[in-house]
Design a protein around this motif. Sequence first.
Motif, PDB file in Angstrom:
ATOM      1  N   ASP A  52       0.860  -1.184   0.000  1.00 21.59           N
ATOM      2  CA  ASP A  52       0.000   0.000   0.000  1.00 21.59           C
ATOM      3  C   ASP A  52       0.899   1.238   0.000  1.00 21.59           C
ATOM      4  O   ASP A  52       1.443   1.626   1.025  1.00 21.59           O
ATOM      5  N   GLY A  53       1.053   1.855  -1.155  1.00 24.52           N
ATOM      6  CA  GLY A  53       1.928   3.003  -1.309  1.00 24.52           C
ATOM      7  C   GLY A  53       1.461   4.262  -0.607  1.00 24.52           C
ATOM      8  O   GLY A  53       2.171   5.269  -0.608  1.00 24.52           O
ATOM      9  N   THR A  54       0.292   4.226   0.015  1.00 24.58           N
ATOM     10  CA  THR A  54      -0.192   5.399   0.748  1.00 24.58           C
ATOM     11  C   THR A  54       0.188   5.369   2.232  1.00 24.58           C
ATOM     12  O   THR A  54      -0.113   6.315   2.956  1.00 24.58           O
ATOM     13  N   ARG A  55       0.852   4.329   2.692  1.00 23.44           N
ATOM     14  CA  ARG A  55       1.133   4.171   4.124  1.00 23.44           C
ATOM     15  C   ARG A  55       2.356   4.982   4.557  1.00 23.44           C
ATOM     16  O   ARG A  55       3.324   4.463   5.095  1.00 23.44           O
ATOM     17  N   HIS A  56       2.290   6.291   4.319  1.00 26.15           N
ATOM     18  CA  HIS A  56       3.342   7.213   4.738  1.00 26.15           C
ATOM     19  C   HIS A  56       3.043   7.697   6.153  1.00 26.15           C
ATOM     20  O   HIS A  56       1.878   7.888   6.510  1.00 26.15           O
ATOM     21  N   PRO A  57       4.069   7.955   6.961  1.00 30.45           N
ATOM     22  CA  PRO A  57       3.811   8.396   8.332  1.00 30.45           C
ATOM     23  C   PRO A  57       3.130   9.761   8.411  1.00 30.45           C
ATOM     24  O   PRO A  57       2.347  10.009   9.330  1.00 30.45           O
ATOM     25  N   GLU A  58       3.391  10.631   7.445  1.00 30.00           N
ATOM     26  CA  GLU A  58       2.769  11.961   7.466  1.00 30.00           C
ATOM     27  C   GLU A  58       1.266  11.861   7.204  1.00 30.00           C
ATOM     28  O   GLU A  58       0.479  12.608   7.796  1.00 30.00           O
ATOM     29  N   LEU A  59       0.870  10.935   6.334  1.00 28.99           N
ATOM     30  CA  LEU A  59      -0.553  10.703   6.100  1.00 28.99           C
ATOM     31  C   LEU A  59      -1.191  10.082   7.339  1.00 28.99           C
ATOM     32  O   LEU A  59      -2.291  10.476   7.744  1.00 28.99           O
ATOM     33  N   ALA A  60      -0.487   9.140   7.971  1.00 28.41           N
ATOM     34  CA  ALA A  60      -1.007   8.535   9.207  1.00 28.41           C
ATOM     35  C   ALA A  60      -1.222   9.597  10.281  1.00 28.41           C
ATOM     36  O   ALA A  60      -2.215   9.557  11.016  1.00 28.41           O
ATOM     37  N   ILE A  61      -0.305  10.550  10.358  1.00 30.04           N
ATOM     38  CA  ILE A  61      -0.443  11.639  11.334  1.00 30.04           C
ATOM     39  C   ILE A  61      -1.680  12.474  11.029  1.00 30.04           C
ATOM     40  O   ILE A  61      -2.463  12.792  11.939  1.00 30.04           O
ATOM     41  N   ALA A  62      -1.876  12.842   9.775  1.00 28.88           N
ATOM     42  CA  ALA A  62      -3.040  13.655   9.413  1.00 28.88           C
ATOM     43  C   ALA A  62      -4.337  12.922   9.736  1.00 28.88           C
ATOM     44  O   ALA A  62      -5.276  13.516  10.280  1.00 28.88           O
ATOM     45  N   LEU A  63      -4.386  11.642   9.422  1.00 26.54           N
ATOM     46  CA  LEU A  63      -5.588  10.852   9.706  1.00 26.54           C
ATOM     47  C   LEU A  63      -5.818  10.720  11.211  1.00 26.54           C
ATOM     48  O   LEU A  63      -6.966  10.842  11.683  1.00 26.54           O
ATOM     49  N   TRP A  64      -4.740  10.478  11.966  1.00 29.18           N
ATOM     50  CA  TRP A  64      -4.876  10.355  13.413  1.00 29.18           C
ATOM     51  C   TRP A  64      -5.365  11.674  14.018  1.00 29.18           C
ATOM     52  O   TRP A  64      -6.274  11.683  14.861  1.00 29.18           O
ATOM     53  N   ALA A  65      -4.763  12.776  13.588  1.00 30.58           N
ATOM     54  CA  ALA A  65      -5.157  14.086  14.123  1.00 30.58           C
ATOM     55  C   ALA A  65      -6.613  14.402  13.793  1.00 30.58           C
ATOM     56  O   ALA A  65      -7.355  14.915  14.646  1.00 30.58           O
ATOM     57  N   ALA A  66      -7.035  14.099  12.575  1.00 29.40           N
ATOM     58  CA  ALA A  66      -8.420  14.359  12.187  1.00 29.40           C
ATOM     59  C   ALA A  66      -9.406  13.574  13.045  1.00 29.40           C
ATOM     60  O   ALA A  66     -10.507  14.041  13.326  1.00 29.40           O
ATOM     61  N   ALA A  67      -9.002  12.394  13.490  1.00 28.10           N
ATOM     62  CA  ALA A  67      -9.879  11.554  14.304  1.00 28.10           C
ATOM     63  C   ALA A  67      -9.788  11.839  15.799  1.00 28.10           C
ATOM     64  O   ALA A  67     -10.708  11.491  16.547  1.00 28.10           O
ATOM     65  N   ASN A  68      -8.689  12.479  16.238  1.00 29.63           N
ATOM     66  CA  ASN A  68      -8.437  12.576  17.678  1.00 29.63           C
ATOM     67  C   ASN A  68      -8.212  13.973  18.240  1.00 29.63           C
ATOM     68  O   ASN A  68      -8.164  14.125  19.460  1.00 29.63           O
ATOM     69  N   VAL A  69      -8.063  14.962  17.392  1.00 30.81           N
ATOM     70  CA  VAL A  69      -7.757  16.314  17.867  1.00 30.81           C
ATOM     71  C   VAL A  69      -8.846  17.266  17.376  1.00 30.81           C
ATOM     72  O   VAL A  69      -9.169  17.269  16.178  1.00 30.81           O
ATOM     73  N   PRO A  70      -9.415  18.064  18.279  1.00 28.59           N
ATOM     74  CA  PRO A  70     -10.427  19.024  17.831  1.00 28.59           C
ATOM     75  C   PRO A  70      -9.878  19.955  16.743  1.00 28.59           C
ATOM     76  O   PRO A  70      -8.707  20.343  16.771  1.00 28.59           O
ATOM     77  N   VAL A  71     -10.736  20.301  15.802  1.00 29.49           N
ATOM     78  CA  VAL A  71     -10.343  21.141  14.670  1.00 29.49           C
ATOM     79  C   VAL A  71      -9.643  22.418  15.146  1.00 29.49           C
ATOM     80  O   VAL A  71      -8.621  22.816  14.581  1.00 29.49           O
ATOM     81  N   ALA A  72     -10.163  23.047  16.177  1.00 27.26           N
ATOM     82  CA  ALA A  72      -9.603  24.313  16.654  1.00 27.26           C
ATOM     83  C   ALA A  72      -8.192  24.168  17.216  1.00 27.26           C
ATOM     84  O   ALA A  72      -7.432  25.142  17.247  1.00 27.26           O
ATOM     85  N   ASP A  73      -7.816  22.960  17.646  1.00 19.28           N
ATOM     86  CA  ASP A  73      -6.491  22.742  18.234  1.00 19.28           C
ATOM     87  C   ASP A  73      -5.429  22.340  17.208  1.00 19.28           C
ATOM     88  O   ASP A  73      -4.234  22.409  17.494  1.00 19.28           O
ATOM     89  N   ARG A  74      -5.836  21.907  16.050  1.00 22.46           N
ATOM     90  CA  ARG A  74      -4.886  21.370  15.067  1.00 22.46           C
ATOM     91  C   ARG A  74      -3.862  22.372  14.552  1.00 22.46           C
ATOM     92  O   ARG A  74      -2.709  22.000  14.334  1.00 22.46           O
ATOM     93  N   PRO A  75      -4.208  23.643  14.324  1.00 17.78           N
ATOM     94  CA  PRO A  75      -3.192  24.578  13.820  1.00 17.78           C
ATOM     95  C   PRO A  75      -2.006  24.784  14.764  1.00 17.78           C
ATOM     96  O   PRO A  75      -0.935  25.206  14.331  1.00 17.78           O
ATOM     97  N   ALA A  76      -2.169  24.467  16.051  1.00 14.15           N
ATOM     98  CA  ALA A  76      -1.075  24.632  17.023  1.00 14.15           C
ATOM     99  C   ALA A  76      -0.135  23.434  17.050  1.00 14.15           C
ATOM    100  O   ALA A  76       0.883  23.462  17.737  1.00 14.15           O
ATOM    101  N   LEU A  77      -0.456  22.387  16.301  1.00 16.62           N
ATOM    102  CA  LEU A  77       0.373  21.187  16.275  1.00 16.62           C
ATOM    103  C   LEU A  77       1.478  21.322  15.239  1.00 16.62           C
ATOM    104  O   LEU A  77       1.316  21.995  14.227  1.00 16.62           O
ATOM    105  N   THR A  78       2.597  20.645  15.507  1.00 13.05           N
ATOM    106  CA  THR A  78       3.726  20.629  14.578  1.00 13.05           C
ATOM    107  C   THR A  78       4.009  19.198  14.155  1.00 13.05           C
ATOM    108  O   THR A  78       4.016  18.291  14.984  1.00 13.05           O
TER     109      THR A  78
END
Length: 159
Positions: A52-78
């Motif tokens: 699965d060529g989509t299994r990049h860690p940066e994509l996993a991070i985006a998916l995890w954040a979308a599922a676990n971090v409120p939208v308003a808090d995401r811009p403060a993440l690095t």
Amino acid sequence: MPINDDDRRHLARCVELASHAVDIGDEPFGSVLVDRDGLVLFEDHNRVSGGDGTRHPELAIALWAAANVPVADRPALTVYTSGEHCAMCSAAHAWAGLGRIVFATSTPQLLGWLEELDVPGGPVTPLRITEVAPGIPVDGPAEEFAGAVRALHERYHRR
């Protein structure tokens, strides 16, 4: 924003994750997601060896954040990463609404190394993060990591 000692510490962890990926037969990329207080929320490494060529860690991070971090808090993440985001991961980062990206090595560096190693190009045009998601604050490369990351790519592609 200049890369500081805290950034370097997180980038060093990304390189460790990339090394682990090579150890288990995967491509050398590792990434971590950090909150405004420096707490690591999520980390991962490349997992594309299973087909699965989509299994990049940066994509996993985006998916995890979308599922676990409120939208308003995401811009403060690095997001810290051993290699600059590809186009897919840059887009996912932007769509998830994440903040700053700090990378150890750049897309042009990677392309040069792969050319020297005679590795064929991938299926997607290699674009810089700012070409895909121009509104995201980006810092990198951190030149002190170039030798280590290059060595990981050599180890992976010459096995």
